[in-house]
Enzyme design. Structure first.
Site, PDB file in Angstrom:
ATOM      1  N   HIS A  73       0.888  -1.406  -0.164  1.00 14.22           N
ATOM      2  CA  HIS A  73      -0.081   0.082   0.025  1.00 14.22           C
ATOM      3  C   HIS A  73       0.968   1.322   0.166  1.00 14.22           C
ATOM      4  CE1 HIS A  73      -3.810  -2.001   0.614  1.00 14.22           C
ATOM      5  NE2 HIS A  73      -3.283  -2.755   1.593  1.00 14.22           N
ATOM      6  N   HIS A 119      -0.693  -6.493  -5.208  1.00 17.45           N
ATOM      7  CA  HIS A 119      -0.818  -7.805  -4.578  1.00 17.45           C
ATOM      8  C   HIS A 119       0.060  -9.091  -5.327  1.00 17.45           C
ATOM      9  CE1 HIS A 119      -3.222 -11.841  -4.604  1.00 17.45           C
ATOM     10  NE2 HIS A 119      -2.970 -11.647  -3.402  1.00 17.45           N
ATOM     11  N   ASN A 154       0.685 -13.239  -5.052  1.00 17.07           N
ATOM     12  CA  ASN A 154       0.477 -14.557  -4.099  1.00 17.07           C
ATOM     13  C   ASN A 154       0.837 -15.726  -4.858  1.00 17.07           C
ATOM     14  OD1 ASN A 154      -1.392 -17.307  -3.573  1.00 17.07           O
ATOM     15  ND2 ASN A 154      -1.118 -16.151  -1.739  1.00 17.07           N
ATOM     16  N   ARG A 202       1.619 -20.223  -4.316  1.00 16.85           N
ATOM     17  CA  ARG A 202       1.233 -21.210  -3.191  1.00 16.85           C
ATOM     18  C   ARG A 202       1.165 -22.429  -3.866  1.00 16.85           C
ATOM     19  NH1 ARG A 202      -3.200 -18.290  -4.598  1.00 16.85           N
ATOM     20  NH2 ARG A 202      -5.017 -19.513  -5.245  1.00 16.85           N
ATOM     21  N   HIS A 209       0.503  -5.323 -18.047  1.00 15.32           N
ATOM     22  CA  HIS A 209      -0.061  -6.581 -18.596  1.00 15.32           C
ATOM     23  C   HIS A 209       1.043  -7.197 -19.724  1.00 15.32           C
ATOM     24  CE1 HIS A 209      -4.238  -7.359 -17.157  1.00 15.32           C
ATOM     25  NE2 HIS A 209      -4.276  -5.956 -16.996  1.00 15.32           N
ATOM     26  N   HIS A 216     -20.988  -7.074  -5.035  1.00 11.27           N
ATOM     27  CA  HIS A 216     -22.020  -6.127  -4.533  1.00 11.27           C
ATOM     28  C   HIS A 216     -21.632  -4.621  -4.698  1.00 11.27           C
ATOM     29  CE1 HIS A 216     -18.491  -6.083  -1.927  1.00 11.27           C
ATOM     30  NE2 HIS A 216     -18.842  -4.946  -1.458  1.00 11.27           N
ATOM     31  N   GLY A 256      -4.996 -20.205  10.967  1.00 12.14           N
ATOM     32  CA  GLY A 256      -3.476 -19.315  10.560  1.00 12.14           C
ATOM     33  C   GLY A 256      -3.320 -18.173  11.744  1.00 12.14           C
ATOM     34  N   ARG A 257      -2.194 -17.455  11.723  1.00 15.09           N
ATOM     35  CA  ARG A 257      -1.818 -16.423  12.443  1.00 15.09           C
ATOM     36  C   ARG A 257      -2.761 -15.106  12.014  1.00 15.09           C
ATOM     37  NH1 ARG A 257       2.206 -12.321  12.855  1.00 15.09           N
ATOM     38  NH2 ARG A 257       2.645 -11.867  15.089  1.00 15.09           N
TER      39      ARG A 257
END
Length: 302
Positions: free
Chosen positions: A96, A106, A108, A110, A145, A175, A259-260
């Site tokens: 941020h 962002h 990620n 995994r 992109h 929403h 998880g934490r």
């Protein structure tokens, strides 16, 4: 052959390199590190960057958790996972920036493995990266992109288009009837290429993230802004918070698997505001975000 150790070493090294890059750009950042253990098995290393002049807050997490039973978020759509032990490891990153002209980002990556005695293991890779601008620039969106596509090159002719579409659909606030940002790439349940090729793709995504983001930071970090731009940034951050708390599967998995909590919620913006029924002024830079940038499109042709 599945090699958990090679994945773990890559993820820890990538976390180290990404932290070093951000501290190198913003020398005022304060690094806070926690190594934590999960009661049910496993743990992780959380690194939070704060108080910078360019980056208001960033989190770069590594986690490797395991256990005898999966949480409901994992088995709801995959009943074949019930009754299996599991191991999940990955890196999760959210940045941020302070300057509203620098987008939030962002990333990620995994890996997930579920075992049951007498049966073949179930495994897959997932992840991706996406960009959330507050004030849009065509050249930034195009660059983002282009690098997203470069991460997919060599892994099938339609991989970028498939994972771009998946990203646009996943990071969508139903929403609000609007996307979270300009997307990028997102993938999950990847195992059809075999372990080595899927692992190579994870590494390609990890290696292309900084190539996609840092040139945008360099272009925008010197731009001046006023209280108006800062207020709009904080207002738009509320959308980020809504998505993470309502839709994000990683957040749900982390919380439901024990998880934490501090590490899971490090993705939340440090400051955010909501304003009842706010609308941008016509033909304003704020309106341009909605009219031009919060609409999925082929950015490579722009």
């Amino acid at each position: 052959m599945i090699n958990i150790d090679s994945i773990k070493q890559y993820l820890l090294d990538l976390q180290e390199r990404i932290c070093s890059e951000f501290i190198g750009i913003d020398g005022d950042l304060v690094l806070k590190e926690d190594e934590w253990q999960r009661e049910g098995g496993g743990g992780g290393r959380t690194r939070v960057l704060q108080e910078g002049k360019i980056f208001e807050q960033g989190g770069i997490n590594f986690s490797n958790v395991y256990g005898d039973n999966l949480p409901p978020s994992a088995t709801a759509h995959r009943p074949e996972l019930s009754g299996r032990s599991f191991q999940a490891l990955g890196n999760s990153l959210v940045i941020h920036p302070l300057n509203p002209y620098i987008p939030t980002t962002h990333m990620n990556i995994r890996f997930f493995l579920a075992d049951k005695e007498g049966e073949d293991p179930i495994w897959w890779f997932g992840g991706g990266f996406d960009l959330t601008p507050y004030y849009g620039f065509i050249e930034d969106a195009k660059h983002w992109h282009e690098i997203s596509k470069a991460a997919c090159d060599g892994f099938g002719d339609n991989t970028y288009l498939k994972y771009k579409k998946w990203c646009d659909e996943y990071f969508y606030l139903k929403h609000r009837q609007e996307p979270r940002g300009i997307g990028g790439i997102f993938y999950d349940d990847l195992n059809e290429w075999g372990f080595e090729s899927c692992f190579s793709f994870m590494q390609s995504v990890g290696e292309h993230f900084l190539k996609a983001y840092l040139p945008i930071v360099e272009r925008r970090k010197g731009m001046t802004y006023s209280e108006r731009e800062r207020d709009f940034q904080l207002y738009r951050r509320s959308r980020y918070a809504e998505f993470n708390l309502i839709y994000d599967r990683g957040t749900l998995f982390g919380l439901q698997s024990g998880g934490r909590t501090e590490s899971i919620l490090m993705s939340m913006p440090p400051l955010v505001r909501w304003e009842y029924n706010w609308q941008p002024s016509l033909a304003s830079k704020e309106a341009e975000l909605y009219d031009v940038f919060l609409k999925p499109k082929d950015w490579l042709s722009e």
